[in-house]
Each structure stands twice: as structure tokens, then as C-alpha cells.
Design a protein around this motif. Structure first.
Motif, short mmCIF file in Angstrom:
data_model
loop_
_atom_site.label_atom_id
_atom_site.label_comp_id
_atom_site.label_asym_id
_atom_site.label_seq_id
_atom_site.Cartn_x
_atom_site.Cartn_y
_atom_site.Cartn_z
N VAL A 194 5.60 16.78 -7.54
CA VAL A 194 6.97 17.20 -7.83
C VAL A 194 7.78 17.23 -6.53
O VAL A 194 8.91 16.73 -6.47
CB VAL A 194 7.01 18.60 -8.50
N MET A 195 7.17 17.78 -5.51
CA MET A 195 7.84 17.82 -4.21
C MET A 195 8.12 16.39 -3.74
O MET A 195 9.16 16.12 -3.14
CB MET A 195 6.96 18.53 -3.19
N ARG A 196 7.17 15.52 -4.01
CA ARG A 196 7.36 14.14 -3.59
C ARG A 196 8.52 13.48 -4.35
O ARG A 196 9.29 12.70 -3.78
CB ARG A 196 6.07 13.34 -3.80
N ASP A 216 9.39 19.52 -16.39
CA ASP A 216 8.10 19.19 -16.98
C ASP A 216 6.97 19.97 -16.30
O ASP A 216 6.09 20.51 -16.98
CB ASP A 216 7.83 17.68 -16.87
N TRP A 217 6.99 20.00 -14.97
CA TRP A 217 5.94 20.75 -14.28
C TRP A 217 5.97 22.20 -14.75
O TRP A 217 4.95 22.79 -15.08
CB TRP A 217 6.12 20.70 -12.76
N ALA A 218 7.16 22.74 -14.77
CA ALA A 218 7.31 24.15 -15.13
C ALA A 218 6.75 24.42 -16.52
O ALA A 218 6.01 25.39 -16.72
CB ALA A 218 8.78 24.55 -15.05
N MET A 237 15.36 16.38 -12.12
CA MET A 237 15.41 17.67 -12.78
C MET A 237 14.38 17.74 -13.91
O MET A 237 13.77 18.78 -14.14
CB MET A 237 16.80 17.89 -13.37
N ARG A 238 14.21 16.61 -14.58
CA ARG A 238 13.24 16.59 -15.67
C ARG A 238 11.82 16.76 -15.13
O ARG A 238 10.99 17.43 -15.75
CB ARG A 238 13.35 15.28 -16.45
N TYR A 277 17.89 35.30 -19.23
CA TYR A 277 17.44 33.95 -19.55
C TYR A 277 16.88 33.26 -18.31
O TYR A 277 15.79 32.67 -18.34
CB TYR A 277 18.62 33.14 -20.11
N LEU A 278 17.60 33.37 -17.21
CA LEU A 278 17.14 32.74 -15.98
C LEU A 278 15.79 33.29 -15.54
O LEU A 278 14.96 32.56 -15.02
CB LEU A 278 18.15 32.96 -14.84
N ALA A 279 15.59 34.56 -15.76
CA ALA A 279 14.35 35.19 -15.33
C ALA A 279 13.15 34.66 -16.10
O ALA A 279 12.02 34.72 -15.62
CB ALA A 279 14.46 36.70 -15.47
N THR A 280 13.38 34.13 -17.28
CA THR A 280 12.26 33.65 -18.08
C THR A 280 12.19 32.13 -18.14
O THR A 280 11.13 31.58 -18.38
CB THR A 280 12.36 34.18 -19.53
N CYS A 281 13.29 31.45 -17.92
CA CYS A 281 13.34 30.00 -17.98
C CYS A 281 12.36 29.39 -16.98
O CYS A 281 12.48 29.60 -15.78
CB CYS A 281 14.74 29.51 -17.67
N PRO A 282 11.35 28.66 -17.47
CA PRO A 282 10.31 28.10 -16.60
C PRO A 282 10.88 27.21 -15.50
O PRO A 282 10.51 27.36 -14.33
CB PRO A 282 9.46 27.28 -17.56
N ALA A 283 11.76 26.31 -15.86
CA ALA A 283 12.30 25.38 -14.87
C ALA A 283 13.05 26.13 -13.77
O ALA A 283 12.92 25.84 -12.58
CB ALA A 283 13.22 24.37 -15.53
#
Lengths: 134, 134
Positions: free
Chosen positions: A106-108, B112-114, B107-108, A20-26
Motif C-alpha cells: 500500500v505504501m508502495r 481495500d487494505w483497510a 484511495m481504493r 463515523y470517522l472513528a470507525t471508518c476503516p479506510a
DNA sequence: CAGTATCCCTCATGATACTG
DNA sequence: CAGTATCATGAGGGATACTG
């Protein structure tokens, strides 16, 4: 007697979980940007293209191995472009792709949270440690 | 002959760099939330308080060691509260603190980016790999 | 129930040396 | 200049067993 022991059940759960982790986008994004050198390289490249050696100097402390490895990973993910100019000596430029630039906000957001709340975290930590020391 | 070799200079740069990373707020936040189990625990707790055993079941695949260790770290940072009810058997509840809840939007943003860009990343990766395979 | 203590092993990173 | 190849180490994480 159960067909599978509790340990076996948990081991299986872990496998499913890893899948699951390998595919989870986030999750994948977090893994990518939380890599030790990634945020540094991205913010260095936010100012414009840089050559390999420039990056090595700018992000002082990174080993050649990790610099190359990280840049390759970013290139593979389409976040950074790599341009080779076959002069002598050779010249290689790295630059954020448009996709890579979309990552900067996102980094910001991460940076903003950190700057706003890090004092609260530090205070909590100090409080926790003083209790633990008692 | 230089007083310090190139290797020594780099080693020193790495030390300074590590010191910088240890204090950089954004870096510390990234380290915290990118921990393998943190995002799972936070999202589990986003729905409300949970007992230790509930978390263990909800986040199937986590070992007792890592579950406890991660919860302790989150508690220390003031992101999660731990409430012990000394009944027999003992009962321990974990809950997001107000500070911990402010983390959810971050986290959201990551999520969202992902979800918006992961396809582009996958496409880039496939393209890169097919080139490499050639 | 909710942990703690221990051992073990893998993987990621870094140092070093070499190359087109 | 911009890498690649190889080796060593050490920290993180898991399995297992035990406890208040």
C-alpha cells in the motif's frame, strides 16, 4: 421558531461525522500511515529488525517521545512487534509483523503515484500561484 | 568540549529532515490525501461535478472555512477544477480533473487494505489493551 | 450562493530533565 | 540502553459574523 438552530444542527452533524470517522476503516488506516513518523519507521523496519537506538539514529530528527509513542501505537495495532531482552544494558528489538508487512504494498502504491504525478502537481501549483500573484 | 552539543546536532538533523519531508513526493501525497476532509471530498466528487453548497450538504459537518480551504488546496494541486458561473446568484462547480481521477485507484488501495485487515488490527489492539490493563 | 475575516481554543509535537 | 514525566508553544480547526 425552530427547536434547534442551524448551528446546533451542524454541531450534531459534526458529532455524527466524527463518530463515523472513528470507525471508518479506510479513514483509520489513513490516519495511521499518514502520521508524521510512521512511514519512515515502517520503511526502516522493512529491511529487518532494528533496535530502539538504531531507529533513533536511522530516523534522525525524531524525538525520543515521538519515537516511543509511534512505536507503541504500531505495536498496539499489531503492525510491529517489540522484543525485550533483559540483559544489562537492556536490549529492545522492533520488527514488522506479517500484518505490518502487508502494509508495504500500500505504501508502495502511494509512493508510485507520487513519483509518477508529482511533476504534474508541481506544474499545477506553479500555474495557480502565478495566476494568483497577477 | 564539543563545538556543538547533542541537542544542537539533533536540532540540525530535524531541520534537514523537515526539508526532506517537504520535498519527498510520497510524503507530500500522504499529507495531501490524509487531510481530514480530502478523502471525503474526492469521493463525493468521484460521482461527478458538484456545487459548493452540494458539497457542504454531502459532507455534513465540515465548516465553511475548511470546505473552502480544502477545495482551494485541491484546486491548486490540479486535482480539482473550479468553474464559476457569474449568474445571480453566483454558481460554482467543482469537478475532479483527469489528474484527480488517477488518485481514485490509490484511495481504493487504501480502502481495500483497510477493509481486509481492519479486523486483525482491532484484534491486536484489544489484545494489547487487555494485557496493559492487567 | 459562495465565500472572507476574525477570534479562540484545543491538541499534537518537541525540548528538557530524570530513571530502572 | 531504552525509556518516562513534565512543561511550553504553535499550528490547525471550529464558531461566528460579515460581504460581493
Amino acid at each position: 421558531m425552530p427547536t434547534r438552530t442551524a448551528a446546533e444542527v451542524r454541531a450534531e452533524a459534526r458529532q455524527e461525522y466524527d463518530a463515523y470517522l472513528a470507525t471508518c476503516p479506510a479513514r483509520r488506516l489513513l490516519d495511521r500511515i499518514s502520521d508524521k513518523w510512521v512511514s519512515l519507521l515502517l520503511s526502516a523496519l522493512a529491511d529487518g529488525p532494528m533496535r530502539y537506538g538504531d531507529l533513533a539514529r536511522r530516523v534522525a530528527g525524531v524525538s525520543q517521545k515521538m519515537l516511543t509513542q509511534t512505536l507503541r501505537a504500531l505495536e498496539r495495532d499489531g503492525l510491529v512487534s517489540r522484543t525485550v531482552t533483559p540483559t544489562v544494558p537492556i536490549r529492545v528489538d522492533y520488527e514488522l509483523t506479517p500484518l505490518g508487512e502487508t502494509l508495504l504494498p500500500v505504501m508502495r502504491a502511494v509512493k508510485d503515484w507520487a513519483e509518477q504525478h508529482i511533476e504534474a502537481v508541481d506544474a499545477a501549483r506553479e500555474s495557480y500561484d502565478s495566476r494568483a500573484d497577477a
